[in-house]
Design an enzyme around this catalytic site. Structure first.
Site: not given
Length: 282
Positions: A81, A83
């Site tokens: 991922d 963020d």
């Protein structure tokens, strides 16, 4: 009967009595101390994993049960991922800050990451609030606010060294994933496309939303294209929308994650940086 594993405990200065107690609780007969901040307990019984990991958390230690013979170099694909996982911020919240509406947007982000809101609907709601911002706001966030999380460069360097492919999958925006892909020589990157007209954000997205199921599909399609087995894939994330890909991976790692994600992942890193992953495997 449980297959014996290696319990790895990570701590800057582990207390010797804590380590003795943890080893006894894990029924681990063999202790190695390869580095000052790493203790490996071979022959640990994973049947006691819940109580052992709770004890480690209580002491402020990161810990995980791992396959005894597995090295980090055995993985062939790292899926991450963006963020609050690979990077230190939620990009959409920082874009909103430039418009003066960060609290409003950040509240929606937090609830979405906890799994309390439909991700796609929450994303569209937040993007709509950004309408009218100049595209330069994106550049400002990337250049002035975005940083890799601690240990990220070491993790990515190790992937390059061992020939492990890197896949960045994000519910955020391609403006940031594409720049990270270029700057850090990542192999693949996917995210949502902001619509920009005449140099301004319209408050809309282009194309399908990269949500939890899309992240999982991208992991599977990349894994299959590389002709890998599930056990050769590691995924790292922090939010509820990362759970499907963490479950799909051979090893799912929760990084400074929401409680629900840490509880479900194979490994939870709550104190160290991303380079803690490297110390978990020999």
């Amino acid at each position: 009967m449980s297959t014996l594993k290696t319990l790895v405990v990570l701590a800057p200065q582990p207390d010797p009595q804590h380590i003795t107690d943890i080893a006894h609780l894990a029924e681990a007969p063999h202790l190695d101390h390869p580095h000052i901040d790493v203790v490996r307990m071979r022959g640990a019984n994973p049947a006691h994993s819940q109580s052992v990991l709770e004890r480690c958390r209580g002491h402020g230690y990161d810990a995980a049960f791992v396959d005894s013979g597995r090295a980090f170099a055995d993985f062939r694909l790292l899926v991450s991922d963006m963020d609050s996982t690979l990077i230190n911020i939620e990009c959409i919240d920082e874009i909103a800050d430039i418009k003066g509406i960060k609290p409003q947007v950040a509240d929606i982000t937090e609830r979405a990451m906890r799994g309390e809101l439909d991700f796609a609907a929450a994303l569209r709601e937040r993007v709509a609030l950004l309408a009218g911002l100049p595209e330069s706001a994106l550049r400002q966030v990337y250049e002035e606010r975005l940083k890799l999380n601690p240990g990220a460069e070491s993790l990515l360097d190790a992937c390059k060294r061992f020939g492990i492919k890197t896949l960045l999958v994000s519910g955020g925006f391609t403006y940031f994933t594409e720049r990270l892909k270029a700057d850090y020589d990542l192999d693949y990157a996917y995210a949502n496309q902001l619509e920009i007209v005449d140099g301004k954000l319209t408050g809309r997205l282009q194309g399908e939303v990269v949500d939890a199921e899309a992240k999982k599909r991208l992991l599977v399609s990349t894994r299959d294209a590389l002709k890998l087995k599930p056990g050769q894939v590691m995924a790292v994330g922090d939010g509820a929308n990362d759970l499907p890909m963490l479950r799909e991976a051979g090893v799912g790692v929760a990084y400074h994650a929401k409680p629900r994600v840490s509880a479900e992942a194979d490994i939870a890193i709550e104190h160290g940086g991303l380079d803690a992953i490297l110390r978990l495997f020999h």
